[in-house]
Design an enzyme around this catalytic site. Structure first.
Site, mmCIF file in Angstrom:
data_model
loop_
_atom_site.group_PDB
_atom_site.id
_atom_site.type_symbol
_atom_site.label_atom_id
_atom_site.label_comp_id
_atom_site.label_asym_id
_atom_site.label_seq_id
_atom_site.Cartn_x
_atom_site.Cartn_y
_atom_site.Cartn_z
ATOM 1 N N VAL A 69 22.249 21.422 -45.503
ATOM 2 C CA VAL A 69 22.393 22.750 -46.144
ATOM 3 C C VAL A 69 21.109 23.578 -46.033
ATOM 4 C CG1 VAL A 69 22.976 23.966 -48.285
ATOM 5 C CG2 VAL A 69 24.147 21.834 -47.709
ATOM 6 N N ARG A 83 15.207 33.959 -56.643
ATOM 7 C CA ARG A 83 16.124 34.342 -55.562
ATOM 8 C C ARG A 83 17.525 34.624 -56.064
ATOM 9 N NH1 ARG A 83 14.602 33.688 -50.661
ATOM 10 N NH2 ARG A 83 16.769 33.825 -50.067
ATOM 11 N N LYS A 99 22.608 25.574 -65.171
ATOM 12 C CA LYS A 99 21.774 26.702 -64.725
ATOM 13 C C LYS A 99 22.491 27.507 -63.641
ATOM 14 C CE LYS A 99 18.696 26.039 -61.364
ATOM 15 N NZ LYS A 99 18.662 26.928 -60.187
ATOM 16 N N ASN A 100 23.032 26.809 -62.643
ATOM 17 C CA ASN A 100 23.618 27.518 -61.510
ATOM 18 C C ASN A 100 24.964 28.160 -61.831
ATOM 19 O OD1 ASN A 100 21.388 26.974 -60.050
ATOM 20 N ND2 ASN A 100 22.281 25.336 -58.810
ATOM 21 N N CYS A 147 10.828 31.156 -49.614
ATOM 22 C CA CYS A 147 11.337 30.032 -50.379
ATOM 23 C C CYS A 147 10.915 28.749 -49.677
ATOM 24 C CB CYS A 147 12.853 30.120 -50.449
ATOM 25 S SG CYS A 147 13.594 28.711 -51.248
ATOM 26 N N ASP A 194 21.501 19.674 -54.024
ATOM 27 C CA ASP A 194 20.671 19.666 -55.237
ATOM 28 C C ASP A 194 20.475 18.261 -55.822
ATOM 29 O OD1 ASP A 194 20.350 22.354 -54.980
ATOM 30 O OD2 ASP A 194 21.828 22.906 -56.499
ATOM 31 N N ARG A 248 16.737 30.868 -46.153
ATOM 32 C CA ARG A 248 17.663 31.474 -47.108
ATOM 33 C C ARG A 248 17.929 32.962 -46.882
ATOM 34 N NH1 ARG A 248 16.573 28.630 -52.851
ATOM 35 N NH2 ARG A 248 18.761 29.082 -53.128
ATOM 36 N N PRO A 249 18.526 33.309 -45.759
ATOM 37 C CA PRO A 249 18.876 34.721 -45.537
ATOM 38 C C PRO A 249 20.001 35.168 -46.476
ATOM 39 C CG PRO A 249 19.822 33.337 -43.814
ATOM 40 C CD PRO A 249 18.988 32.436 -44.690
ATOM 41 N N ILE A 250 20.252 36.468 -46.543
ATOM 42 C CA ILE A 250 21.347 36.980 -47.398
ATOM 43 C C ILE A 250 22.331 37.813 -46.579
ATOM 44 C CG2 ILE A 250 20.130 36.931 -49.621
ATOM 45 C CD1 ILE A 250 19.691 40.013 -49.106
ATOM 46 N N ASP A 251 22.365 37.533 -45.260
ATOM 47 C CA ASP A 251 23.231 38.314 -44.374
ATOM 48 C C ASP A 251 24.696 38.296 -44.799
ATOM 49 O OD1 ASP A 251 22.847 35.554 -43.649
ATOM 50 O OD2 ASP A 251 24.087 35.908 -41.887
ATOM 51 N N LEU A 252 25.182 37.171 -45.316
ATOM 52 C CA LEU A 252 26.604 37.091 -45.680
ATOM 53 C C LEU A 252 26.916 37.972 -46.890
ATOM 54 C CD1 LEU A 252 27.047 33.244 -45.187
ATOM 55 C CD2 LEU A 252 27.926 35.070 -43.701
ATOM 56 N N ARG A 288 12.310 25.554 -64.633
ATOM 57 C CA ARG A 288 13.355 26.478 -64.190
ATOM 58 C C ARG A 288 14.738 25.886 -64.412
ATOM 59 N NH1 ARG A 288 13.015 28.073 -58.369
ATOM 60 N NH2 ARG A 288 14.880 29.078 -59.151
HETATM 61 N N1 EPU Z 1 22.997 31.266 -46.125
HETATM 62 C C1 EPU Z 1 23.032 32.103 -45.047
HETATM 63 N N2 EPU Z 1 23.327 33.427 -45.262
HETATM 64 C C2 EPU Z 1 23.605 33.911 -46.506
HETATM 65 C C3 EPU Z 1 23.555 33.029 -47.604
HETATM 66 C C4 EPU Z 1 23.249 31.705 -47.378
HETATM 67 O O1 EPU Z 1 22.783 31.701 -43.915
HETATM 68 O O2 EPU Z 1 23.873 35.113 -46.628
HETATM 69 C C5 EPU Z 1 22.626 29.843 -45.912
HETATM 70 C C6 EPU Z 1 21.294 29.513 -46.599
HETATM 71 O O3 EPU Z 1 20.216 29.838 -45.787
HETATM 72 C C7 EPU Z 1 21.416 28.028 -46.827
HETATM 73 C C8 EPU Z 1 22.917 27.844 -47.053
HETATM 74 O O4 EPU Z 1 23.538 29.020 -46.564
HETATM 75 O O5 EPU Z 1 21.014 27.316 -45.695
HETATM 76 C C9 EPU Z 1 23.302 27.618 -48.507
HETATM 77 O O6 EPU Z 1 22.936 28.724 -49.272
HETATM 78 P P1 EPU Z 1 23.798 29.241 -50.511
HETATM 79 O O7 EPU Z 1 23.924 30.713 -50.392
HETATM 80 O O8 EPU Z 1 25.034 28.425 -50.624
HETATM 81 O O9 EPU Z 1 22.840 28.883 -51.696
HETATM 82 P P2 EPU Z 1 22.359 29.821 -52.895
HETATM 83 O O10 EPU Z 1 23.510 30.560 -53.450
HETATM 84 O O11 EPU Z 1 21.152 30.567 -52.490
HETATM 85 C C10 EPU Z 1 22.866 27.977 -54.693
HETATM 86 C C11 EPU Z 1 22.102 27.283 -55.763
HETATM 87 C C12 EPU Z 1 21.088 26.334 -55.146
HETATM 88 C C13 EPU Z 1 21.855 25.337 -54.273
HETATM 89 C C14 EPU Z 1 22.697 26.073 -53.231
HETATM 90 C C15 EPU Z 1 23.563 25.161 -52.396
HETATM 91 C C16 EPU Z 1 22.110 28.868 -57.574
HETATM 92 C C17 EPU Z 1 21.346 29.800 -58.428
HETATM 93 N N3 EPU Z 1 21.431 28.263 -56.605
HETATM 94 O O12 EPU Z 1 21.911 28.708 -53.936
HETATM 95 O O13 EPU Z 1 20.455 25.657 -56.217
HETATM 96 O O14 EPU Z 1 20.950 24.475 -53.634
HETATM 97 O O15 EPU Z 1 23.563 27.023 -53.888
HETATM 98 O O16 EPU Z 1 24.399 24.408 -53.188
HETATM 99 O O17 EPU Z 1 23.301 28.665 -57.764
HETATM 100 C C18 EPU Z 1 18.786 24.385 -57.276
HETATM 101 O O18 EPU Z 1 19.446 24.457 -58.317
HETATM 102 O O19 EPU Z 1 17.805 23.592 -57.147
HETATM 103 C C19 EPU Z 1 19.148 25.225 -56.128
HETATM 104 C C20 EPU Z 1 18.319 25.494 -55.129
#
Ligand code: EPU
Length: 423
Positions: free
Chosen positions: A331, A96, A23-24, A120, A309, A125-129, A401
């Protein structure tokens, strides 16, 4: 509302199980299909999951033709011609992960508008990066009325260091950089197998991405991309979930086509506990005798650390191993909700900030429980296999999902499990 009903306590999983494409991996791969101006992109080994349907809708909403042949597990996307630059709120708001369309739409169209991802349960889960990286490439970003609007006539190659190796941000920026002018260097990036899978598809499309799987990605921008064919990597989390299920039930299960390399951190923790995990030609075999397992300490980390995960499922295993185990979740800040539900089944645990102490080996009893997120749903079902009596797990939209035919696969391995509609 559907429920999964498990008659537990005497289950020993035996046999073979097949796993799906990840999925991911497939969600960002579908976002990448937005990029080519010419030719069809064909994704094979696509899992039939509700998140995949949602992402297909997001891409379709951009005026792109998407065909999902479920019998073949194949998605064909044709993004030739003009595409829209606004991702439809109706679908983006459901998932998301749809934020990863921002980079590709912007790179292709010079402008993109995507809804801010909503709340969430597992963390803020911010998206600042994602946004800072796009800004470093010359995009101007505005947030208004719940939408993020990004504009850049032409993205420019840039040097960007990520404070944290975010999976989604790495994917978004990697895709955006493929069509930027010049070279982009992304440092401290995510190294998950799903990142490597995305880089492989992008390179087949004509992109020039190197370093995937390491801490630094270098992307040399190209003028345009074309369609390509790609097999989605196997789902290491689904594989890991069945590995844990076998370990918990004193089982003997072959997880076919599971990739050893992708599951290294999990395998090493299972072995530390005393589980017999072996690589065979056809996949990974897990054999266990629960009475002989020892408690362990596990800390979740970005890849190649122990995956967040797998945290919930692993705590279910810790619950049946006699002694004190410790789980540290680094995480996400709120990913222990399954432990509250498992308490209803007799689990003794204490949570202090990012650390859960699990007092394993107590008698667990079946109960009515609710899934709080995708991986929690799997963890609760696994706990139901070992708890005495009947367990009913609700809120299955989370399960759907990310797990295809989860209860059917467990039933094939010998579990007494069924799914029923209940009002
Ligand atoms: N983070 C920030 N700023 C950002 C982005 C992330 O601070 O701009 C923080 C998040 O708040 C979090 C950490 O970084 O604390 C990890 O977030 P990441 O961006 O790595 O996760 P993601 O891309 O939102 C994916 C998977 C998740 C998995 C995480 C970590 C997908 C679709 N989702 O999420 O999968 O837990 O990476 O490995 O790839 C799941 O499958 O159950 C699931 C939640």
């Amino acid at each position: 509302m559907d429920k999964i009903i498990i008659e537990g306590g005497n289950t020993r999983l035996q046999g073979e199980v097949t796993i799906e494409g990840a999925k991911n991996a497939v969600l960002p791969l579908l976002a990448a299909t937005i990029l080519p101006v010419e030719g069809k992109t064909v994704l094979k080994n696509v899992p039939i999951l509700s998140d995949v349907f949602t992402m297909n809708h997001v891409v379709r909403g951009l005026n792109i033709a998407v065909d999902f042949d479920e019998a073949l597990n194949q998605v064909t996307v044709d993004a030739t011609g003009a595409i829209l630059d606004t991702a439809p709120y109706e679908y983006v708001s459901q998932m998301r992960a749809s934020i990863v369309v921002l980079g590709p739409i912007l790179a292709r169209n010079g402008h993109a508008k995507v809804s801010m991802p909503g709340g969430c349960t597992i963390g803020s889960r911010p998206i600042d990066l994602h946004l800072k990286g796009l800004e470093a490439m010359g995009a101007s970003i505005h947030q208004e009325g719940g939408d993020i609007s990004a504009t850049a006539e032409k993205l420019k190659g840039a040097h960007f260091y990520m404070d944290f190796p975010s999976v989604g941000a790495t994917q978004n920026l990697m895709m955006a950089a493929t069509l930027a002018e010049g070279t982009t260097v992304l440092e401290n990036v995510a190294r998950e197998p799903e990142i490597v899978d995305l880089a492989n598809l992008l390179n087949k499309m004509g992109a020039r991405v190197s370093g995937a799987g390491t801490e630094t990605l270098t992307i040399r921008g190209v003028a345009e991309l074309h369609g390509a064919e790609h097999n989605v990597v196997q789902d290491r989390i689904e594989a890991g979930t069945f590995m844990v299920a076998a370990a918990m039930t004193s089982g003997n299960v072959l997880i076919k086509d599971a990739v050893w390399e992708h599951n290294r951190p999990l395998i090493s923790k299972l072995r530390e506990m005393g589980v017999d995990v072996r690589e065979e030609e056809a996949g990974i075999r897990v054999k266990s005798d629960i009475s002989k397992l020892k408690p362990v300490t596990v800390k979740t980390l970005p890849h190649p650390g122990f995956p967040t995960d797998m945290q919930a499922q692993f705590t279910a295993l810790m619950a049946v191993v006699k002694g004190e185990s410790t789980m540290i979740e680094t995480v996400f800040e709120n990913r222990f909700q399954h432990l509250e539900e498992m308490r209803r089944m007799g689990l003794h645990s204490e949570i202090l900030r990012d650390t859960a102490m699990i007092h394993g080996g107590q008698r667990l009893q079946g109960a009515q429980v609710m899934s709080t997120d995708l991986r929690a749903s799997a963890a609760l079902i696994l706990t139901g296999l070992v708890a005495q009596g009947q367990t009913k797990v609700g809120q299955l939209s989370h399960l759907d999902r990310g797990y295809y035919q989860f209860h059917e696969k467990l039933a094939q391995l010998g579990a007494d499990i069924r799914r029923e509609s209940e009002d």
